[in-house]
Motif scaffolding. Structure first.
Motif, PDB file in Angstrom:
ATOM      1  N   ASN A 182    -122.945   6.504   3.152  1.00  0.00           N
ATOM      2  CA  ASN A 182    -122.764   5.548   2.690  1.00  0.00           C
ATOM      3  C   ASN A 182    -121.136   5.637   1.780  1.00  0.00           C
ATOM      4  O   ASN A 182    -120.803   6.780   1.549  1.00  0.00           O
ATOM      5  CB  ASN A 182    -123.617   5.575   1.390  1.00  0.00           C
ATOM      6  N   ARG A 183    -120.549   4.654   1.916  1.00  0.00           N
ATOM      7  CA  ARG A 183    -119.015   4.724   1.303  1.00  0.00           C
ATOM      8  C   ARG A 183    -118.855   4.950   0.132  1.00  0.00           C
ATOM      9  O   ARG A 183    -117.894   5.852  -0.357  1.00  0.00           O
ATOM     10  CB  ARG A 183    -118.322   3.580   1.845  1.00  0.00           C
ATOM     11  N   ASP A 184    -119.835   4.354  -0.807  1.00  0.00           N
ATOM     12  CA  ASP A 184    -119.870   4.770  -2.263  1.00  0.00           C
ATOM     13  C   ASP A 184    -120.060   6.201  -2.560  1.00  0.00           C
ATOM     14  O   ASP A 184    -119.400   6.998  -3.200  1.00  0.00           O
ATOM     15  CB  ASP A 184    -120.705   4.128  -3.104  1.00  0.00           C
ATOM     16  N   ALA A 185    -120.947   6.784  -1.715  1.00  0.00           N
ATOM     17  CA  ALA A 185    -121.291   8.242  -1.933  1.00  0.00           C
ATOM     18  C   ALA A 185    -120.165   9.319  -1.536  1.00  0.00           C
ATOM     19  O   ALA A 185    -120.146  10.273  -2.051  1.00  0.00           O
ATOM     20  CB  ALA A 185    -122.604   8.462  -0.837  1.00  0.00           C
ATOM     21  N   ARG A 186    -119.723   8.560  -0.300  1.00  0.00           N
ATOM     22  CA  ARG A 186    -118.456   9.483   0.239  1.00  0.00           C
ATOM     23  C   ARG A 186    -117.325   9.581  -0.686  1.00  0.00           C
ATOM     24  O   ARG A 186    -116.664  10.515  -1.231  1.00  0.00           O
ATOM     25  CB  ARG A 186    -117.954   8.762   1.465  1.00  0.00           C
ATOM     26  N   PHE A 187    -116.999   8.318  -1.529  1.00  0.00           N
ATOM     27  CA  PHE A 187    -116.135   8.369  -2.688  1.00  0.00           C
ATOM     28  C   PHE A 187    -116.249   9.143  -3.828  1.00  0.00           C
ATOM     29  O   PHE A 187    -115.410   9.859  -4.241  1.00  0.00           O
ATOM     30  CB  PHE A 187    -115.952   6.923  -2.933  1.00  0.00           C
ATOM     31  N   ARG A 188    -117.568   9.144  -4.142  1.00  0.00           N
ATOM     32  CA  ARG A 188    -117.995  10.128  -5.199  1.00  0.00           C
ATOM     33  C   ARG A 188    -117.830  11.697  -4.889  1.00  0.00           C
ATOM     34  O   ARG A 188    -117.394  12.222  -5.744  1.00  0.00           O
ATOM     35  CB  ARG A 188    -119.505   9.675  -5.884  1.00  0.00           C
ATOM     36  N   GLN A 189    -118.304  11.813  -3.879  1.00  0.00           N
ATOM     37  CA  GLN A 189    -118.082  13.272  -3.228  1.00  0.00           C
ATOM     38  C   GLN A 189    -116.479  13.535  -3.194  1.00  0.00           C
ATOM     39  O   GLN A 189    -116.012  14.611  -4.060  1.00  0.00           O
ATOM     40  CB  GLN A 189    -118.429  13.273  -1.699  1.00  0.00           C
ATOM     41  N   TYR A 190    -115.703  12.724  -2.762  1.00  0.00           N
ATOM     42  CA  TYR A 190    -114.353  12.936  -3.050  1.00  0.00           C
ATOM     43  C   TYR A 190    -113.825  13.134  -4.324  1.00  0.00           C
ATOM     44  O   TYR A 190    -113.020  13.890  -4.638  1.00  0.00           O
ATOM     45  CB  TYR A 190    -113.387  11.721  -2.262  1.00  0.00           C
ATOM     46  N   LEU A 191    -114.133  12.128  -5.311  1.00  0.00           N
ATOM     47  CA  LEU A 191    -114.083  11.959  -6.639  1.00  0.00           C
ATOM     48  C   LEU A 191    -114.297  13.398  -7.472  1.00  0.00           C
ATOM     49  O   LEU A 191    -113.471  13.763  -8.189  1.00  0.00           O
ATOM     50  CB  LEU A 191    -114.376  11.031  -7.215  1.00  0.00           C
ATOM     51  N   GLU A 192    -115.524  13.923  -7.207  1.00  0.00           N
ATOM     52  CA  GLU A 192    -115.766  15.287  -7.669  1.00  0.00           C
ATOM     53  C   GLU A 192    -114.694  16.359  -7.345  1.00  0.00           C
ATOM     54  O   GLU A 192    -114.657  17.258  -8.236  1.00  0.00           O
ATOM     55  CB  GLU A 192    -117.185  15.419  -7.242  1.00  0.00           C
ATOM     56  N   ARG A 193    -114.618  16.326  -6.138  1.00  0.00           N
ATOM     57  CA  ARG A 193    -113.478  17.362  -5.601  1.00  0.00           C
ATOM     58  C   ARG A 193    -112.025  17.244  -6.386  1.00  0.00           C
ATOM     59  O   ARG A 193    -111.461  18.203  -6.867  1.00  0.00           O
ATOM     60  CB  ARG A 193    -113.069  17.163  -4.177  1.00  0.00           C
ATOM     61  N   GLN A 194    -111.687  16.018  -6.789  1.00  0.00           N
ATOM     62  CA  GLN A 194    -110.339  15.634  -7.249  1.00  0.00           C
ATOM     63  C   GLN A 194    -110.608  15.975  -8.922  1.00  0.00           C
ATOM     64  O   GLN A 194    -109.563  16.553  -9.274  1.00  0.00           O
ATOM     65  CB  GLN A 194    -109.844  14.048  -7.118  1.00  0.00           C
ATOM     66  N   ILE A 195    -111.741  15.785  -9.418  1.00  0.00           N
ATOM     67  CA  ILE A 195    -111.723  16.338 -10.774  1.00  0.00           C
ATOM     68  C   ILE A 195    -111.822  17.640 -10.963  1.00  0.00           C
ATOM     69  O   ILE A 195    -110.977  18.354 -11.830  1.00  0.00           O
ATOM     70  CB  ILE A 195    -113.369  15.845 -11.230  1.00  0.00           C
ATOM     71  N   VAL A 196    -112.545  18.537  -9.995  1.00  0.00           N
ATOM     72  CA  VAL A 196    -112.301  19.895 -10.239  1.00  0.00           C
ATOM     73  C   VAL A 196    -110.765  20.375  -9.844  1.00  0.00           C
ATOM     74  O   VAL A 196    -110.246  21.419 -10.363  1.00  0.00           O
ATOM     75  CB  VAL A 196    -113.132  20.719  -8.704  1.00  0.00           C
ATOM     76  N   ASN A 197    -110.220  19.716  -8.818  1.00  0.00           N
ATOM     77  CA  ASN A 197    -108.868  20.126  -8.472  1.00  0.00           C
ATOM     78  C   ASN A 197    -107.744  19.671  -9.517  1.00  0.00           C
ATOM     79  O   ASN A 197    -106.742  20.351  -9.579  1.00  0.00           O
ATOM     80  CB  ASN A 197    -108.510  19.487  -7.168  1.00  0.00           C
ATOM     81  N   LEU A 210    -124.283  22.036 -13.043  1.00  0.00           N
ATOM     82  CA  LEU A 210    -123.220  22.704 -12.747  1.00  0.00           C
ATOM     83  C   LEU A 210    -123.308  23.747 -11.713  1.00  0.00           C
ATOM     84  O   LEU A 210    -122.245  23.950 -10.898  1.00  0.00           O
ATOM     85  CB  LEU A 210    -122.894  23.539 -14.226  1.00  0.00           C
ATOM     86  N   HIS A 211    -124.508  24.335 -11.593  1.00  0.00           N
ATOM     87  CA  HIS A 211    -124.716  25.183 -10.376  1.00  0.00           C
ATOM     88  C   HIS A 211    -124.334  24.463  -8.955  1.00  0.00           C
ATOM     89  O   HIS A 211    -123.591  25.168  -8.159  1.00  0.00           O
ATOM     90  CB  HIS A 211    -126.135  25.620 -10.486  1.00  0.00           C
ATOM     91  N   ARG A 216    -120.513  23.570  -4.245  1.00  0.00           N
ATOM     92  CA  ARG A 216    -119.860  22.593  -3.601  1.00  0.00           C
ATOM     93  C   ARG A 216    -118.117  23.021  -3.668  1.00  0.00           C
ATOM     94  O   ARG A 216    -117.435  22.550  -2.750  1.00  0.00           O
ATOM     95  CB  ARG A 216    -119.886  21.196  -3.726  1.00  0.00           C
ATOM     96  N   ASN A 217    -117.660  23.498  -4.881  1.00  0.00           N
ATOM     97  CA  ASN A 217    -116.625  23.498  -5.276  1.00  0.00           C
ATOM     98  C   ASN A 217    -116.233  24.991  -5.802  1.00  0.00           C
ATOM     99  O   ASN A 217    -116.139  25.206  -6.862  1.00  0.00           O
ATOM    100  CB  ASN A 217    -115.800  22.411  -6.531  1.00  0.00           C
ATOM    101  N   PRO A 218    -116.105  25.853  -5.040  1.00  0.00           N
ATOM    102  CA  PRO A 218    -116.149  27.315  -5.355  1.00  0.00           C
ATOM    103  C   PRO A 218    -114.976  27.571  -6.146  1.00  0.00           C
ATOM    104  O   PRO A 218    -114.949  28.862  -6.892  1.00  0.00           O
ATOM    105  CB  PRO A 218    -116.314  28.252  -3.918  1.00  0.00           C
ATOM    106  N   LEU A 219    -114.035  27.042  -6.170  1.00  0.00           N
ATOM    107  CA  LEU A 219    -112.614  27.120  -6.798  1.00  0.00           C
ATOM    108  C   LEU A 219    -112.735  26.716  -8.436  1.00  0.00           C
ATOM    109  O   LEU A 219    -111.936  26.840  -9.337  1.00  0.00           O
ATOM    110  CB  LEU A 219    -111.589  26.409  -6.356  1.00  0.00           C
ATOM    111  N   LEU A 220    -113.983  26.039  -8.610  1.00  0.00           N
ATOM    112  CA  LEU A 220    -114.308  25.569 -10.070  1.00  0.00           C
ATOM    113  C   LEU A 220    -114.251  27.030 -10.963  1.00  0.00           C
ATOM    114  O   LEU A 220    -114.598  28.047 -10.331  1.00  0.00           O
ATOM    115  CB  LEU A 220    -115.517  24.986 -10.245  1.00  0.00           C
ATOM    116  N   ASN A 221    -113.384  26.971 -12.170  1.00  0.00           N
ATOM    117  CA  ASN A 221    -113.474  28.076 -13.204  1.00  0.00           C
ATOM    118  C   ASN A 221    -112.411  28.837 -12.519  1.00  0.00           C
ATOM    119  O   ASN A 221    -112.730  30.193 -12.920  1.00  0.00           O
ATOM    120  CB  ASN A 221    -114.785  28.343 -13.598  1.00  0.00           C
TER     121      ASN A 221
END
Length: 440
Positions: A182-197, A210-211, A216-221
């Motif tokens: 799903n394109r919306d789901a792909r974008f949300r996955q991308y956006l989560e990475r961008q928030i963490v970055n 959070l867990h 998904r984003n081991p560089l968080l924190n």
């Protein structure tokens, strides 16, 4: 964080009466003001304009979001009578080809395009020196998208508040790293990475969310990436409720559910248990009433009503709006109905993402002093909070356990011995303290 900070708050649904995405941020405002924060709010036109500070409302630029926003704006201005039906129907017809084209080309959820006016007006405000912090909250992920663009364009400090998981997992083994179809789901996955970055601080509303975000984003924190933590949102006393109303037993056992329903969060679960109960206690059919407030019934509930002949048992009241005669808001009417209930039903759902989600109504329920019947799924944090306060607790999929709980509620009510929950509500003040402490 020091006082007198100027915060630009991006919230698509700000000041929408009765909306969880709105209450989560609007309830924080008095505490932010008390802490010395000077807010400016950008939102859609769907809510009531706040007069305590600068609150600017923007139309989304995409056709589907325009249709959504227009419906709510028109209802706020003129009600939901004949004029509403005519105007919204006409707008839907005129926009339908453009909406179809938007979905074909992009495939995103409808409110995505609100990010564009929010970004452009936010950019102007930041460059003019009037913003120290951008705080995106949602709800609609367009607020986070606008904040991401502002962060990249200006380097402004960015706080992100994620209400519901942005990445929807399919099983306990799935951590959400596979590329969705799903394109919306792909974008949300991308956006989560961008928030963490790119965000400076980001918080979720459950330990599970959070867990899995960390998985998904081991560089968080870690240095150079977002500081991630958990904030329990709580709720303000709904309708100004200061203390629980003394419970009075009546001739009916009233079980009440508030909020949205769907086939994966359905009152048919209760009706199925009721069918089993009536085989043992046929007289219960005349005494048990199930009330649904806030949403239309799901298809499974409708089917169960017809199959069991429960037209007089399950009563759908719909959404409670502001009452023009009494002046009570929808929220004030809701809390009155909550306090009238014998037991409040908390349906969690049966999807995997329930491990990362606590229904916002739970925090409002805590203020009423009424016992809660939680039917939960894979969420130890929610189960623990229910058990600590005294509640009826069942697990999704455990038909025998759900039936046994309904029987216990029935017998407790007959003996006037329903659980008396501990008065331990969770306000919004603790959430603001947590946020200000973590982001200082």
């Amino acid at each position: 964080m020091s006082a007198d900070q100027r915060w630009l708050i991006l919230s698509h649904g700000f000041n929408m009466d009765g909306r969880a995405a709105s209450q989560t941020i609007t309830d924080k405002i008095p505490y932010l003001l008390k802490a010395g924060i000077k807010p400016t709010v950008f939102s859609a036109i769907t809510g009531i304009q706040d007069q305590r500070f600068l609150h600017r409302q923007f139309l989304a630029w995409g056709p589907s979001a325009f249709r959504f926003d227009f419906r709510h704006w028109f209802a706020n201005q003129y009600g939901r009578g004949i004029a509403y039906k005519i105007m919204t129907g006409l707008i839907s017809i005129l926009l339908s080809p453009f909406i179809a084209l938007e979905k074909l080309c992009l495939g995103y959820s409808s409110q995505w395009s609100w990010a564009m006016p929010a970004f452009l007006h936010g950019l102007q405000l930041i460059r003019s020196g009037h913003v120290d912090v951008v705080y995106s909250t949602g709800g609609a992920w367009s607020a986070h998208l606008a904040a991401l663009w502002l962060k990249k364009a200006t380097g402004v400090k960015w706080l992100a508040e994620i209400h519901d998981p942005m990445v929807i997992r399919s099983s306990p083994e799935d951590i959400g790293t596979a590329i969705p179809k799903n394109r919306d789901a792909r974008f949300r996955q991308y956006l989560e990475r961008q928030i963490v970055n790119h965000a400076d601080h980001v918080w979720w509303f459950t330990e599970g969310a959070l867990h899995y975000a960390k998985q998904r984003n081991p560089l968080l924190n870690t240095a150079g990436y977002a500081n991630g933590f958990v904030v329990l949102p709580g709720a303000e006393p709904p309708g100004g409720l200061a203390s629980p109303k003394p419970h009075v037993y009546s001739s009916k056992l009233n079980l009440s559910h508030f909020g949205s329903l769907a086939n994966d969060r359905s009152l048919s679960t209760i009706l199925k248990a009721l069918s089993a109960l009536l085989k043992k206690y046929p007289e219960a059919k005349e005494s048990i009433r199930i009330h649904a407030y806030g949403a239309a019934l799901d298809s499974l509930s409708i089917e169960a009503i017809k199959k069991g002949g429960y037209e007089n048992v399950l009563i759908a009241h719909g959404r409670l709006e502001k009452d023009p005669q009494t002046g009570k808001s929808g929220r004030e009417r809701v809390v009155q109905k909550m306090q009238d209930a014998d037991v409040l039903i908390l349906l969690h759902g049966n999807d995997e993402w329930c491990a990362e989600y606590i229904p916002s109504k739970f925090y409002e329920y805590l203020w009423t002093g009424r016992p809660i019947w939680g039917i939960t799924h894979r969420n130890l944090q929610l189960d623990g909070m229910l058990q600590d306060r005294g509640a009826y607790l069942s697990q999704v999929g455990d038909d025998r356990g759900i039936g046994a709980t309904l029987e216990k509620i029935w017998l407790d009510w007959k003996n006037q011995g329903l659980i008396e929950p501990k008065w331990h509500p969770m306000g919004v003040d603790q959430a603001v303290v947590r946020i200000l402490t973590e982001t200082k």
